[in-house]
Motif scaffolding. Structure first.
Motif, PDB file in Angstrom:
ATOM      1  N   TRP A 125       0.845  -1.207   0.000  1.00 24.11           N
ATOM      2  CA  TRP A 125       0.000   0.000   0.000  1.00 24.11           C
ATOM      3  C   TRP A 125       0.870   1.243   0.000  1.00 24.11           C
ATOM      4  O   TRP A 125       0.723   2.153   0.798  1.00 24.11           O
ATOM      5  CB  TRP A 125      -0.905   0.009   1.216  1.00 24.11           C
ATOM      6  CG  TRP A 125      -2.119   0.845   1.031  1.00 24.11           C
ATOM      7  CD1 TRP A 125      -2.340   2.096   1.534  1.00 24.11           C
ATOM      8  CD2 TRP A 125      -3.291   0.519   0.298  1.00 24.11           C
ATOM      9  NE1 TRP A 125      -3.565   2.557   1.151  1.00 24.11           N
ATOM     10  CE2 TRP A 125      -4.182   1.606   0.398  1.00 24.11           C
ATOM     11  CE3 TRP A 125      -3.683  -0.581  -0.449  1.00 24.11           C
ATOM     12  CZ2 TRP A 125      -5.419   1.609  -0.207  1.00 24.11           C
ATOM     13  CZ3 TRP A 125      -4.925  -0.576  -1.047  1.00 24.11           C
ATOM     14  CH2 TRP A 125      -5.777   0.513  -0.921  1.00 24.11           C
ATOM     15  N   LEU A 134      -6.173   6.771  -4.501  1.00 17.89           N
ATOM     16  CA  LEU A 134      -6.733   8.083  -4.159  1.00 17.89           C
ATOM     17  C   LEU A 134      -7.232   8.812  -5.402  1.00 17.89           C
ATOM     18  O   LEU A 134      -8.299   9.407  -5.398  1.00 17.89           O
ATOM     19  CB  LEU A 134      -5.673   8.925  -3.446  1.00 17.89           C
ATOM     20  CG  LEU A 134      -5.252   8.389  -2.088  1.00 17.89           C
ATOM     21  CD1 LEU A 134      -4.112   9.201  -1.515  1.00 17.89           C
ATOM     22  CD2 LEU A 134      -6.429   8.383  -1.125  1.00 17.89           C
TER      23      LEU A 134
ATOM     24  N   TYR B  13      -9.588  11.660   1.415  1.00 15.80           N
ATOM     25  CA  TYR B  13      -9.890  10.291   1.036  1.00 15.80           C
ATOM     26  C   TYR B  13      -8.878   9.337   1.649  1.00 15.80           C
ATOM     27  O   TYR B  13      -9.189   8.201   1.966  1.00 15.80           O
ATOM     28  CB  TYR B  13      -9.890  10.144  -0.485  1.00 15.80           C
ATOM     29  CG  TYR B  13     -11.007  10.919  -1.129  1.00 15.80           C
ATOM     30  CD1 TYR B  13     -12.270  10.900  -0.560  1.00 15.80           C
ATOM     31  CD2 TYR B  13     -10.800  11.653  -2.273  1.00 15.80           C
ATOM     32  CE1 TYR B  13     -13.306  11.610  -1.121  1.00 15.80           C
ATOM     33  CE2 TYR B  13     -11.833  12.365  -2.848  1.00 15.80           C
ATOM     34  CZ  TYR B  13     -13.086  12.341  -2.267  1.00 15.80           C
ATOM     35  OH  TYR B  13     -14.104  13.040  -2.832  1.00 15.80           O
ATOM     36  N   ARG B  14      -7.652   9.823   1.820  1.00 13.10           N
ATOM     37  CA  ARG B  14      -6.645   8.973   2.429  1.00 13.10           C
ATOM     38  C   ARG B  14      -7.066   8.575   3.837  1.00 13.10           C
ATOM     39  O   ARG B  14      -6.991   7.413   4.228  1.00 13.10           O
ATOM     40  CB  ARG B  14      -5.302   9.705   2.471  1.00 13.10           C
ATOM     41  CG  ARG B  14      -4.175   8.870   3.012  1.00 13.10           C
ATOM     42  CD  ARG B  14      -2.994   9.759   3.370  1.00 13.10           C
ATOM     43  NE  ARG B  14      -2.470  10.443   2.200  1.00 13.10           N
ATOM     44  CZ  ARG B  14      -1.458   9.969   1.476  1.00 13.10           C
ATOM     45  NH1 ARG B  14      -0.874   8.868   1.821  1.00 13.10           N
ATOM     46  NH2 ARG B  14      -1.025  10.627   0.424  1.00 13.10           N
ATOM     47  N   ASP B  16     -10.037   8.507   4.930  1.00 14.12           N
ATOM     48  CA  ASP B  16     -11.258   7.710   4.873  1.00 14.12           C
ATOM     49  C   ASP B  16     -10.983   6.266   4.482  1.00 14.12           C
ATOM     50  O   ASP B  16     -11.755   5.371   4.793  1.00 14.12           O
ATOM     51  CB  ASP B  16     -12.220   8.345   3.859  1.00 14.12           C
ATOM     52  CG  ASP B  16     -13.597   7.729   3.944  1.00 14.12           C
ATOM     53  OD1 ASP B  16     -14.092   7.590   5.063  1.00 14.12           O
ATOM     54  OD2 ASP B  16     -14.141   7.375   2.891  1.00 14.12           O
ATOM     55  N   GLN B  17      -9.863   6.057   3.797  1.00 13.28           N
ATOM     56  CA  GLN B  17      -9.599   4.724   3.277  1.00 13.28           C
ATOM     57  C   GLN B  17      -8.691   3.889   4.175  1.00 13.28           C
ATOM     58  O   GLN B  17      -8.306   2.788   3.810  1.00 13.28           O
ATOM     59  CB  GLN B  17      -8.959   4.827   1.885  1.00 13.28           C
ATOM     60  CG  GLN B  17      -9.994   5.104   0.809  1.00 13.28           C
ATOM     61  CD  GLN B  17      -9.382   5.356  -0.531  1.00 13.28           C
ATOM     62  OE1 GLN B  17      -8.209   5.656  -0.631  1.00 13.28           O
ATOM     63  NE2 GLN B  17     -10.166   5.243  -1.573  1.00 13.28           N
ATOM     64  N   ASN B 202      -4.001  -5.094   2.873  1.00 12.90           N
ATOM     65  CA  ASN B 202      -3.724  -4.180   1.761  1.00 12.90           C
ATOM     66  C   ASN B 202      -4.166  -4.771   0.429  1.00 12.90           C
ATOM     67  O   ASN B 202      -4.733  -4.081  -0.412  1.00 12.90           O
ATOM     68  CB  ASN B 202      -2.228  -3.860   1.700  1.00 12.90           C
ATOM     69  CG  ASN B 202      -1.827  -2.892   2.784  1.00 12.90           C
ATOM     70  OD1 ASN B 202      -2.679  -2.231   3.365  1.00 12.90           O
ATOM     71  ND2 ASN B 202      -0.545  -2.812   3.068  1.00 12.90           N
ATOM     72  N   ARG B 205      -8.050  -4.744   0.124  1.00 11.62           N
ATOM     73  CA  ARG B 205      -8.808  -3.497  -0.010  1.00 11.62           C
ATOM     74  C   ARG B 205      -8.487  -2.771  -1.313  1.00 11.62           C
ATOM     75  O   ARG B 205      -9.070  -1.741  -1.616  1.00 11.62           O
ATOM     76  CB  ARG B 205      -8.560  -2.580   1.177  1.00 11.62           C
ATOM     77  CG  ARG B 205      -7.153  -2.022   1.262  1.00 11.62           C
ATOM     78  CD  ARG B 205      -7.046  -1.072   2.439  1.00 11.62           C
ATOM     79  NE  ARG B 205      -5.655  -0.893   2.828  1.00 11.62           N
ATOM     80  CZ  ARG B 205      -5.199   0.221   3.383  1.00 11.62           C
ATOM     81  NH1 ARG B 205      -6.013   1.201   3.625  1.00 11.62           N
ATOM     82  NH2 ARG B 205      -3.931   0.321   3.721  1.00 11.62           N
ATOM     83  N   GLY B 206      -7.509  -3.272  -2.082  1.00  6.27           N
ATOM     84  CA  GLY B 206      -7.115  -2.562  -3.289  1.00  6.27           C
ATOM     85  C   GLY B 206      -7.719  -3.152  -4.547  1.00  6.27           C
ATOM     86  O   GLY B 206      -8.712  -3.882  -4.500  1.00  6.27           O
ATOM     87  N   ARG B 207      -7.098  -2.836  -5.641  1.00  4.40           N
ATOM     88  CA  ARG B 207      -7.597  -3.242  -6.954  1.00  4.40           C
ATOM     89  C   ARG B 207      -7.731  -4.754  -7.062  1.00  4.40           C
ATOM     90  O   ARG B 207      -8.758  -5.276  -7.472  1.00  4.40           O
ATOM     91  CB  ARG B 207      -6.608  -2.722  -7.992  1.00  4.40           C
ATOM     92  CG  ARG B 207      -6.759  -3.279  -9.373  1.00  4.40           C
ATOM     93  CD  ARG B 207      -5.658  -2.687 -10.255  1.00  4.40           C
ATOM     94  NE  ARG B 207      -5.855  -2.997 -11.650  1.00  4.40           N
ATOM     95  CZ  ARG B 207      -5.165  -3.943 -12.284  1.00  4.40           C
ATOM     96  NH1 ARG B 207      -4.276  -4.657 -11.645  1.00  4.40           N
ATOM     97  NH2 ARG B 207      -5.367  -4.161 -13.559  1.00  4.40           N
ATOM     98  N   ARG B 210     -10.534  -6.196  -4.932  1.00  4.86           N
ATOM     99  CA  ARG B 210     -11.853  -5.941  -5.516  1.00  4.86           C
ATOM    100  C   ARG B 210     -12.117  -6.865  -6.680  1.00  4.86           C
ATOM    101  O   ARG B 210     -13.252  -7.301  -6.900  1.00  4.86           O
ATOM    102  CB  ARG B 210     -11.959  -4.473  -5.938  1.00  4.86           C
ATOM    103  CG  ARG B 210     -12.210  -3.532  -4.784  1.00  4.86           C
ATOM    104  CD  ARG B 210     -12.606  -2.167  -5.296  1.00  4.86           C
ATOM    105  NE  ARG B 210     -11.520  -1.571  -6.054  1.00  4.86           N
ATOM    106  CZ  ARG B 210     -10.632  -0.742  -5.546  1.00  4.86           C
ATOM    107  NH1 ARG B 210     -10.715  -0.378  -4.303  1.00  4.86           N
ATOM    108  NH2 ARG B 210      -9.673  -0.262  -6.290  1.00  4.86           N
TER     109      ARG B 210
END
Lengths: 263, 358
Positions: A125, A134, B13-14, B16-17, B202, B205-207, B210
């Motif tokens: 990350w 982002l 957003y950082r 929030d994520q 990590n 929660r990322g690409r 998903r």
């Protein structure tokens, strides 16, 4: 639509498509085109082959005959995800959202083809992965604003009411920023108010995001109001093609919908 | 201060994520990790190490791995035991072939080897789904265990057919073999688990995470949005097998010390890990930990109460424990199929409106 709208060259051309499942002919010798920037409707009675047509454009079905030209190039037989990468997004007749994920994650998944960070960067990350996340979140938030779904951002979509699910599905397709957006009955099962909202979103998406839209819809009022040109299918054949007014006055279309007296 | 969610606003957003958006959650987790790293090593003794802490850590790792495959990507696997065996034998072969190699690297490499084997056995997932895939992975379970029994090269032609963990040191401290001090083995496993848990979070929660969840929830829609099913499923198999392989290497190298495949990596282990993620919560990192802890500690707890407290005979208690755990699994499947994490989530939601739910 009062003002005369003008469109560019064709983004998608379907040439002499024939599709059969065994002995059943789903589509017979269909040709039409979709121009850049227009709203194109595909209509026809049940079983006319509308959804099959979308599935052909999407790459789910490979037609036995005919060619598809996308963005000025003849398309080879591609897998659906490769076609998505070329720039065709779609919604489904019966909602096909990722039910276990939040609205936000559904939309972020729509950005999949635009994200490129590798697995190691994502694992930490750090660097590209975080920047990308982002950056795309920003873009997705614009779509959330556009569709007015801020309040359900973090709700799992499985819990949303039907109308909102349809809206989220449109959002996911919009998030892909495709050149061509296929909507399979975006208004099925909605009440009048939800339909009006959805119409507004479709027109605005066409206007603000410069998305070319092809839609299947049964509500004739909606079709005639929204679309620039309409193609009519019946029993897998093309009946008519033209502006809403032309189609409305076409005798073959009227016969197909209302039936012909055999007396 | 009470635990509450309101008033914790985000302006970027950082923020929030992040993994734990609530400040209080963050504090609790940090305190917990600090306690595990700084306090526990001074209190640990042999009993706590062997029957509580190490098993929890090892099985949490295995549960994490299976949860990535089954919970996040929706591909059922019954081959966990077999893949743990791959990790164990890979670490054994690596460390006996290259005694100088740091054990940390050995274990990570074993995970890598298991990932490759996992991809191989994941190939059928492109064609078959659900129960049929479970049966295909079941085949891998039996095949791998058979392989490690049958080919003497894997156990270095030892007379007993067993593999034995040699003594290895990290920074001068013994971490494997019978002479390793409890705090060292514990810290070693804890470090691995914490690092890989963060990595798992990590990834999910990322690409890529998903894309796994998209395949799980609606594979046709995933493909239409541009997720290649081949890449998504195989990457899930690879990452999941990596974790399971690391768990297997830890299980053999640090915890067991000596292993024999039929005994240590049998089908019962595959089911155990599957129960852990079902009870803990499918598609949840924390759920993997809760499930593993629950299923490992419950027998220990029951044994202590029934044998130690009530003075019942040990054999009776051993059978009772099996029955109680079986009953609990059924209870959970009926009452809360989404596991303990869901229970926690529901509690939070109820408390949010409490005491005026209407």
């Amino acid at each position: 639509m009062d003002a005369q709208r003008t469109f560019g060259e064709p983004i998608l051309e379907v040439k002499n498509i024939s599709l059969a499942f065994g002995g059943v002919k789903a589509l017979t010798d269909i040709s039409f085109d979709i121009l850049k920037g227009e709203v194109r409707a595909i209509i026809g009675p049940n079983g006319a082959g509308k959804s099959s047509m979308l599935n052909v454009i999407n790459g789910f079905y490979h037609p036995q005959q005919g060619e598809i030209w996308f963005d000025g190039q003849k398309r080879q037989n591609l897998k659906p995800f490769q076609i998505a990468k070329q720039g065709i997004a779609r919604t489904f007749q019966n909602i096909a959202l990722f039910k276990g994920m939040s609205t936000l994650d559904n939309l972020m998944t729509g950005r999949y083809i635009h994200m490129h960070s590798n697995i190691f960067s994502q694992a930490l990350w750090w660097g590209k992965a975080e920047r990308e996340e982002l950056q795309h979140r920003q873009r997705v938030e614009e779509i959330i604003d556009f569709l007015e779904i801020q309040s359900i951002r973090k709700t799992p979509v499985g819990r949303l009411p039907y109308g909102l699910q349809k809206r989220v599905e449109l959002g996911r397709a919009l998030a892909a920023e495709s050149k061509l957006l296929l909507l399979d009955e975006p208004m099925a099962g909605m009440n009048l108010e939800e339909k009006e909202d959805m119409c507004r979103f479709i027109l605005d998406a066409n206007d603000q995001f410069d998305t070319t839209i092809a839609l299947i819809e049964h509500d004739m009022g909606v079709v005639m109001d929204l679309s620039d040109r309409v193609v009519v299918l019946d029993y897998g054949r093309k009946l008519a093609d033209g502006s809403p007014d032309e189609v409305r006055n076409n005798q073959a279309v009227v016969d197909a919908y209302l039936g012909v007296s055999h007396a | 201060m009470f635990y509450r969610e309101s008033g914790d606003f985000k302006t970027s957003y950082r923020a929030d994520q992040q993994t734990f958006p609530l400040k209080l959650d963050r504090w609790v987790v940090w305190l917990f990790i600090a306690f595990a790293f700084l306090v526990v090593p001074f209190l640990i003794n042999d009993y706590w190490e062997k029957s509580v802490l190490l098993p929890v850590l090892v099985w949490s790792m295995a549960a994490l791995g299976l949860n990535i495959l089954t919970g996040y990507c929706g591909q059922v696997s019954l081959g966990t035991g077999g893949f743990m065996a791959v990790g164990a034998y890979a670490s054994y072969k690596l460390t006996t072939a290259m005694p100088e190699l740091n054990l940390f690297i050995v274990i990570i490499l074993s995970g890598g080897i298991t990932a490759m084997v996992g991809v191989l056995f994941g190939l059928p997932s492109l064609r078959i789904k659900g129960f049929y895939l479970a049966v295909a992975t079941l085949a891998s379970q039996f095949f791998l265990v058979w392989l490690f029994n049958k080919v003497p090269w894997f156990y270095n032609y030892s007379a007993s057919g067993q593999i034995t963990a040699p003594e290895r040191t990290i920074l001068g401290v013994i971490v494997s073999g019978p002479n390793a001090p409890p705090w060292a083995t514990y810290l070693f496993c804890l470090t691995l688990v914490v690092i890989l848990a963060i990595v798992a979070r990590n990834l999910t929660r990322g690409r890529i995470g998903r894309s796994w969840m998209a395949i799980r929830d609606m594979d046709i829609a995933a493909e239409i949005i541009g997720v290649p099913p081949l890449a998504a499923k195989l990457s899930a198999f690879a990452v999941s097998s990596f974790y399971v392989g690391v768990a297997g290497a830890m299980f053999f190298m640090i915890y067991l010390g000596a292993a024999e495949p039929t005994e240590a990596f049998g089908i019962d282990k595959s089911f155990l890990v599957l129960f852990m993620i079902i009870i803990g919560g499918l598609g949840s990192i924390v759920g993997s930990f809760i499930g593993a802890t629950f299923l490992i500690l419950l027998p220990v707890l029951l044994k202590n109460i029934l044998v130690g407290g009530f003075g019942w005979p040990t054999d009776l208690v051993a059978h009772l424990i099996l029955m109680i755990i079986g009953g609990l699994i059924m209870f959970f499947l009926i009452v809360e199929p989404h596991g303990l994490t869901q229970l926690w989530r529901i509690t939070k939601e109820k408390l949010r409106l409490w005491p005026f739910p209407h």
